[in-house]
Scaffold this active site. Structure first.
Site, PDB file in Angstrom:
ATOM      1  N   LYS B  80      19.968 -29.679  22.576  1.00 49.33           N
ATOM      2  CA  LYS B  80      20.717 -30.815  23.122  1.00 49.33           C
ATOM      3  C   LYS B  80      22.203 -30.590  22.887  1.00 49.33           C
ATOM      4  CE  LYS B  80      20.724 -35.920  22.910  1.00 49.33           C
ATOM      5  NZ  LYS B  80      20.118 -37.096  22.239  1.00 49.33           N
ATOM      6  N   SER B 155      18.149 -40.502  25.239  1.00 48.56           N
ATOM      7  CA  SER B 155      19.251 -39.692  25.718  1.00 48.56           C
ATOM      8  C   SER B 155      18.941 -38.190  25.778  1.00 48.56           C
ATOM      9  CB  SER B 155      20.482 -39.927  24.841  1.00 48.56           C
ATOM     10  OG  SER B 155      20.239 -39.484  23.523  1.00 48.56           O
ATOM     11  N   SER B 179      15.721 -41.739  21.277  1.00 45.42           N
ATOM     12  CA  SER B 179      16.229 -40.719  22.202  1.00 45.42           C
ATOM     13  C   SER B 179      15.466 -39.395  22.223  1.00 45.42           C
ATOM     14  CB  SER B 179      17.705 -40.438  21.919  1.00 45.42           C
ATOM     15  OG  SER B 179      18.497 -41.456  22.460  1.00 45.42           O
TER      16      SER B 179
END
Lengths: 100, 499
Positions: B80, B155, B179
């Protein structure tokens, strides 16, 4: 329908948050922040007298490290992403002077 | 497509270690999938193809030389884009950090590298991890591989979509209110939010520092156990990481679950929950019961999820979470000032405050500004007690509920999300509606507990349904063990979206 957040308050919050807001942004934030704050007020339904506030998930305290110097970022590394620099310094617009 | 991409991370590492497959071959195969699918999915902010191939060749050379290889040797892993890497860029999907090159690598990523993993790219996300659909990215949305008209969740939507689309066998995400687990559920993959302090946050760009944790997204439970074992552990660079040994999760997951007590929190199965998801999670409970566990009913009153007549959800936990997270965000994101790193306005400014205000106005997206402003307001003089302090007290009540529940059960089973993957644009107009996508996950972050989402079923519409297992602190092994038993009993694992 939603909590009263007027445009003056939104502009004040923008100053606190150091975010410049356009007029349309002020308008949309007033409506949205009002709705969100009204939602937050739901917490008032819960009695919390005498409840200890919980700041952290794992309650560690006084995590200390030995006081020994270790390598850290070099000036060059610390400055490598600076938008503007002057030698080994971050460069900013004039802070003291004309204004005020 | 080459069969090498059908292997799990554990199988691929074993094949490479045994010389049955090459790390370069694996990297090339995954880069080919990325090449083929990325235009449609948009999972990556940056694909590190050259570096990945170099790293893979280095693994192959080490193997040829008979040197010891780590447990992830040659396994491509996506990261990420809020985890710092001393190579490539670390953008948090924000214009503010569009060109940011981190001077160091996050501890969790460094541990993956030390285990031999090949970092294949940096994945798209909601800007600064604020969002539940990956639509808040400054660089365009990621799409759900199960249905590209739908969101992957967020996210960590890029990481979840990359794994689901077969672009890599595993990825790292971060989870502040759901997330990792929410996109894992929406994309049909396994995602773990470890106990707060289990994984070092050093090098994770801060959002809500008392809530943030890094964790893996994988195709199956064994890979989740493998990656968790690699990234977990104390790190003196993160004073909130916990000095406690990391168990052998791979051994733990194969143990029988007989006698374990699985609690169903009744407040999470109310009318607010989509009926198909309720049925799927309750059926999963039956399967876990058939595998030897006991099912008990428990109560989490403060995390109660209600629904009004129009189907709009409400929860004390959501209010509590957004006060705490926004307050921490407003403080953490004060560092983006247009001076030290990141975006600076090109406009002529009057003074330093003007420079801050304009740089932030131009460099940050709408949701990020909204949360910074919310946080600044709830922490401001006159409102601190009414909002922030109140939320901290409610946070305690939420944690106390979990502590009480764990007196009568060993772990909890509940839904991960209130709905399956929703359409792009469906929730963007109303921030509150989007916040409610995390209604079943965010209590776990407030209480600091581990939470695991695993695929439970596929809906009638062909979309994945996730179930969530929640345990007391440091019970990751137990959650993975029950998930593994479910996977074994039902064969619901390594789901592949139709192409």
């Amino acid at each position: 329908m939603s909590k009263n957040v007027d445009e003056a308050l939104v502009r004040h919050i923008g100053v606190l948050a150091r975010v410049e807001l356009t007029d349309p942004e002020v308008e949309s934030h007033a409506a949205q922040l009002g709705a969100i704050l009204e939602y937050f007020d739901k917490l008032n339904e819960l009695p919390t007298d005498g409840v200890e506030p919980m700041v952290h998930a794992m309650e560690l305290s006084n995590v200390l490290a030995d006081d020994t110097p270790e390598p850290s970022l070099t000036s060059e590394q610390a400055l490598q992403n600076a938008p503007a620099r002057d030698g080994d310094y971050f460069k900013v617009p004039k802070v003291i002077g004309e204004s005020q | 497509m080459s069969a090498i991409t059908d292997l799990s991370a554990a199988e691929l590492a074993a094949a490479i270690a045994a010389g049955r497959a090459g790390a370069e071959e694996a990297a090339k195969a995954y880069l080919a999938v990325i090449e083929q699918r990325e235009g449609q999915i948009g999972a990556f902010n940056e694909v590190l193809a050259d570096r990945a191939l170099d790293e893979a060749r280095a693994i192959d050379r080490r193997r040829a030389a008979g040197e010891p290889l780590g447990p992830l040797a040659g396994v491509p892993v996506a990261i990420k884009d809020n985890l710092c890497t001393a190579y490539g860029r670390t953008t948090c999907s924000s214009r503010m950090l569009e060109n940011f090159q981190a001077p160091y690598t996050a501890t969790a990523v460094g541990k993956l590298q030390d285990a031999g993993a090949v970092i294949i790219g940096k994945t798209n996300m909601d800007e600064f991890a604020m969002g539940s659909s990956t639509e808040n990215s400054g660089f365009g949305p990621t799409r759900n591989p199960w249905d590209v008209s739908r969101v992957p969740g967020g996210s960590s939507g890029g990481s979840a979509a990359a794994v689901a689309a077969g672009m890599c066998p595993a990825a790292l995400g971060s989870d502040t209110g759901g997330s990792i687990r929410q996109p894992a559920a929406l994309c049909g993959v396994v995602g773990l939010k470890p106990t707060y302090g289990r994984v070092s946050r050093y090098g994770l760009v801060a959002y809500g520092s008392s809530l943030d944790q890094i964790g893996p997204l994988t195709h199956d439970v064994t890979d989740c156990a493998l990656l968790t074992r690699v990234i977990a552990g104390y790190d003196r660079a993160d004073s909130t990481s916990i000095p406690q040994d990391v168990p052998d999760y791979l051994a733990a997951i194969e143990k029988p679950i007989a006698g374990l007590r699985v609690g169903l929190p009744k407040e999470f199965f109310s009318q607010a929950l989509d009926s198909e998801i309720r049925q799927a999670v309750l059926a999963a409970g039956e399967a876990i019961k058939a595998a030897g566990a006991r099912i008990v009913e428990v109560s989490l009153p403060t995390s109660r999820v209600d629904s009004d007549g129009d189907g709009k959800l409400s929860s004390f936990a959501v209010a509590c979470y957004y006060i705490v997270a926004s307050a921490e965000a407003s403080s953490n994101l004060a560092r983006y000032d247009g001076v030290h790193y990141g975006y600076r306005t090109p406009a002529k400014v009057d003074d330093i405050v003007d420079l801050y205000c304009r740089s932030r106005a131009e460099g940050l997206g709408a949701e990020v500004k909204r949360r910074i402003m919310l946080g600044a307001y709830t922490l401001s003089s006159g409102y601190y007690d009414a909002y922030y302090l109140k939320a901290l007290k409610v946070r305690r009540l939420i944690k106390n509920d979990f502590d009480r529940a764990f007196q009568s059960c060993d772990l909890l089973l509940c839904p991960t999300t209130p709905t399956t993957a929703f359409k792009l644009g469906e929730k963007t107009a109303d921030p509150l509606t989007m916040y409610l996508a995390d209604v079943y996950t965010l209590s776990v972050n407030l209480a600091g507990l581990p939470g695991l989402s695993v695929p439970a079923a596929i809906s009638a519409a062909g979309l994945p349904i996730g179930m969530q297992l929640i345990g007391p602190v440091f019970s990751e092994g137990r959650l993975l063990q029950v998930a593994r038993a479910y996977e074994t009993a039902t064969g619901i694992t390594r789901l592949k979206p139709p192409q």
